[in-house]
Write a protein that holds these residues in place. Structure first.
Motif, PDB file in Angstrom:
ATOM      1  N   THR A 136       0.839  -1.210   0.000  1.00 36.82           N
ATOM      2  CA  THR A 136       0.000   0.000   0.000  1.00 36.82           C
ATOM      3  C   THR A 136       0.872   1.256   0.000  1.00 36.82           C
ATOM      4  O   THR A 136       0.357   2.362   0.095  1.00 36.82           O
ATOM      5  N   THR A 184      -0.799  -6.313   4.881  1.00 36.18           N
ATOM      6  CA  THR A 184      -1.066  -4.950   5.338  1.00 36.18           C
ATOM      7  C   THR A 184      -1.689  -5.000   6.731  1.00 36.18           C
ATOM      8  O   THR A 184      -2.335  -5.995   7.080  1.00 36.18           O
ATOM      9  N   THR A 202      10.787  -2.005   4.971  1.00 38.28           N
ATOM     10  CA  THR A 202      10.413  -1.534   6.309  1.00 38.28           C
ATOM     11  C   THR A 202      10.335  -0.005   6.261  1.00 38.28           C
ATOM     12  O   THR A 202      10.970   0.622   5.414  1.00 38.28           O
TER      13      THR A 202
HETATM   14  P1  NAP Z   1       5.533   4.182   2.279  1.00 36.39           P
HETATM   15  O1  NAP Z   1       4.979   4.677   0.998  1.00 36.39           O
HETATM   16  O2  NAP Z   1       5.970   5.142   3.330  1.00 36.39           O
HETATM   17  O3  NAP Z   1       4.462   3.178   2.932  1.00 36.39           O
HETATM   18  C1  NAP Z   1       4.790   2.423   4.084  1.00 36.39           C
HETATM   19  C2  NAP Z   1       4.376   0.974   3.859  1.00 36.39           C
HETATM   20  O4  NAP Z   1       4.857   0.181   4.953  1.00 36.39           O
HETATM   21  C3  NAP Z   1       2.875   0.812   3.802  1.00 36.39           C
HETATM   22  O5  NAP Z   1       2.553  -0.048   2.743  1.00 36.39           O
HETATM   23  C4  NAP Z   1       2.529   0.174   5.144  1.00 36.39           C
HETATM   24  O6  NAP Z   1       1.467  -0.752   5.045  1.00 36.39           O
HETATM   25  C5  NAP Z   1       3.805  -0.598   5.454  1.00 36.39           C
HETATM   26  N1  NAP Z   1       3.987  -0.748   6.907  1.00 36.39           N
HETATM   27  C6  NAP Z   1       4.356   0.233   7.779  1.00 36.39           C
HETATM   28  N2  NAP Z   1       4.396  -0.262   9.010  1.00 36.39           N
HETATM   29  C7  NAP Z   1       4.051  -1.580   8.931  1.00 36.39           C
HETATM   30  C8  NAP Z   1       3.905  -2.613   9.889  1.00 36.39           C
HETATM   31  N3  NAP Z   1       4.119  -2.395  11.201  1.00 36.39           N
HETATM   32  N4  NAP Z   1       3.556  -3.838   9.449  1.00 36.39           N
HETATM   33  C9  NAP Z   1       3.328  -4.072   8.125  1.00 36.39           C
HETATM   34  N5  NAP Z   1       3.450  -3.119   7.171  1.00 36.39           N
HETATM   35  C10 NAP Z   1       3.795  -1.896   7.577  1.00 36.39           C
HETATM   36  O7  NAP Z   1       6.727   3.152   1.994  1.00 36.39           O
HETATM   37  P2  NAP Z   1       8.039   3.313   1.081  1.00 36.39           P
HETATM   38  O8  NAP Z   1       8.320   4.774   0.859  1.00 36.39           O
HETATM   39  O9  NAP Z   1       7.970   2.396  -0.056  1.00 36.39           O
HETATM   40  O10 NAP Z   1       9.128   2.720   2.051  1.00 36.39           O
HETATM   41  C11 NAP Z   1       9.535   3.375   3.213  1.00 36.39           C
HETATM   42  C12 NAP Z   1      11.016   3.189   3.371  1.00 36.39           C
HETATM   43  O11 NAP Z   1      11.675   3.661   2.192  1.00 36.39           O
HETATM   44  C13 NAP Z   1      11.621   3.977   4.536  1.00 36.39           C
HETATM   45  O12 NAP Z   1      12.178   3.074   5.471  1.00 36.39           O
HETATM   46  C14 NAP Z   1      12.704   4.827   3.885  1.00 36.39           C
HETATM   47  O13 NAP Z   1      13.867   4.910   4.683  1.00 36.39           O
HETATM   48  C15 NAP Z   1      12.959   4.093   2.585  1.00 36.39           C
HETATM   49  N6  NAP Z   1      13.535   4.904   1.503  1.00 36.39           N
HETATM   50  C16 NAP Z   1      12.967   6.094   1.175  1.00 36.39           C
HETATM   51  C17 NAP Z   1      13.546   6.873   0.178  1.00 36.39           C
HETATM   52  C18 NAP Z   1      12.988   8.234  -0.181  1.00 36.39           C
HETATM   53  O14 NAP Z   1      13.648   8.981  -0.909  1.00 36.39           O
HETATM   54  N7  NAP Z   1      11.807   8.592   0.283  1.00 36.39           N
HETATM   55  C19 NAP Z   1      14.668   6.402  -0.512  1.00 36.39           C
HETATM   56  C20 NAP Z   1      15.205   5.159  -0.178  1.00 36.39           C
HETATM   57  C21 NAP Z   1      14.624   4.408   0.840  1.00 36.39           C
HETATM   58  P3  NAP Z   1       0.033  -0.599   5.771  1.00 36.39           P
HETATM   59  O15 NAP Z   1      -0.080   0.818   6.250  1.00 36.39           O
HETATM   60  O16 NAP Z   1      -0.945  -0.927   4.686  1.00 36.39           O
HETATM   61  O17 NAP Z   1       0.071  -1.593   6.864  1.00 36.39           O
END
Ligand code: NAP
Length: 312
Positions: A16, A39, A82
């Motif tokens: 998501t 999720t 994560t």
């Molecule tokens: P995101 O769009 O912030 O969404 C977070 C996802 O993680 C949601 O699908 C949520 O699912 C899931 N989630 C969160 N807590 C959870 C839990 N306790 N159990 C199960 N699922 C969980 O995600 P994203 O941006 O793809 O990834 C975030 C990561 O990307 C961060 O750690 C960040 O350091 C890394 N990152 C970011 C960048 C950047 O430039 N922004 C670059 C490299 C790496 P539900 O809410 O549906 O449960």
């Protein structure tokens, strides 16, 4: 989950969110896999949209390893991600739960979104927990010798919509700034990850044990500013903000992000090889220019919002 699947099942975390949704929708499009998405909120709009597109949705939480073991039953592969920015230091235990569950389930291929240790790159001088924790998780997974490939995602193009929208100043022009200096900033759209992960799942022997750096563009920030200006028809400039000044801005994560840019400025050279490999793996990778063009309407709406357009 009781249905017998003829296609291999892949469990997608974060489906998501930005990275996982790109992976889940690409795997669904390929039709070669049964796609299971985990999720905390199976009834959310995004989960229902995935279900409508053909995914199986299961409830689970990275805090609860039993729910992860249940979700991994019968899986061939797992895409793991994560979210530091919601859970902060808890990210390590959550990632460990994911890796332990993959290990105990005996899945054939884990693809895990990790990052290099910025603390190590700066000889311990500049800790960046959201990177350092992911590096520790990559090391942990390697120590268990589970069949895995690691993905290193750079700064997302999409951050210009969230963390770093250009701000209008008194001269009528827009500015964004951080401590990256003139060092090229590797970037990519999170949307472009899916085809890369799908390729890795389809060629396990080629990618097993490897870390793949995904990069769509690698340019100095003033060039990104020039591209935005040209495509959007407004003047947008990049301003270097020194690490100590940025760290003192006081918003949550300011010091961490200040250190992140400072490490990139000082210790991360050009990523040309990652750019070449990424376009080889996903010929549909978007250049920054094509991404800005595709999102022009949304960008202009953002720039014209009163909270961003106000003079500061
Ligand atoms: P995101 O769009 O912030 O969404 C977070 C996802 O993680 C949601 O699908 C949520 O699912 C899931 N989630 C969160 N807590 C959870 C839990 N306790 N159990 C199960 N699922 C969980 O995600 P994203 O941006 O793809 O990834 C975030 C990561 O990307 C961060 O750690 C960040 O350091 C890394 N990152 C970011 C960048 C950047 O430039 N922004 C670059 C490299 C790496 P539900 O809410 O549906 O449960």
């Amino acid at each position: 989950m009781s249905q017998i699947q003829t296609r291999p099942t892949i469990l997608v975390f974060g489906a998501t969110g930005a990275q996982g949704s790109s992976v889940a929708y690409r795997l669904l499009k390929n039709r070669g896999y049964h796609v299971r998405c985990i999720t905390r909120n199976p009834g959310s709009e995004k989960a229902l949209a995935l279900e409508a597109a053909g995914a199986e949705i299961v409830g689970g939480d990275l805090d609860d390893i039993h729910s992860l073991l249940d979700a991994m039953q019968g899986c061939y592969g797992v895409f793991g991600v994560t979210n530091f920015w919601e859970h902060f230091e808890k990210e390590f235990q959550q990632g460990k739960n994911l890796i332990d569950a993959a290990h105990q389930s005996g899945i054939a291929h884990l693809i895990f979104s990790s990052l290099p240790s910025y603390s190590d790159l700066s000889s311990g001088q500049l800790p960046v927990p959201h990177c350092d924790i992911k590096a520790a998780l990559e090391n942990y997974a390697r120590s268990l010798q589970i069949p895995a490939t690691f993905i290193h995602m750079p700064f997302f193009y999409e951050n210009f919509f969230s963390f770093f929208p250009p701000q209008k100043e008194a001269d009528g022009n827009y500015y964004f700034g951080f401590p990256q200096g003139n060092t090229p900033l590797a970037m990519t759209s999170a949307e472009d990850l899916g085809p890369i992960v799908a390729l890795i799942f389809s060629c396990p022997t080629l990618y097993m044990g490897r870390t793949v750096g995904v990069v769509g563009e690698d340019r100095p920030c003033k060039e990104y500013a020039a591209i935005m200006s040209r495509v959007l028809g407004v003047t947008i400039r990049y301003r270097h903000i020194q690490r100590d000044i940025f760290a003192g801005f006081g918003f949550p994560g300011a010091e961490e992000l200040a250190n992140m840019f400072e490490v990139q400025r000082l210790y991360i050279p050009r990523r040309s090889q990652h750019v070449m490999e990424s376009y080889g793996m996903n010929p549909g990778m978007q250049s920054f220019e094509s991404w800005v063009l595709r999102n022009k309407t949304q960008f202009l709406e953002l720039l014209n919002q009163p909270e961003y357009a106000q003079e500061i």
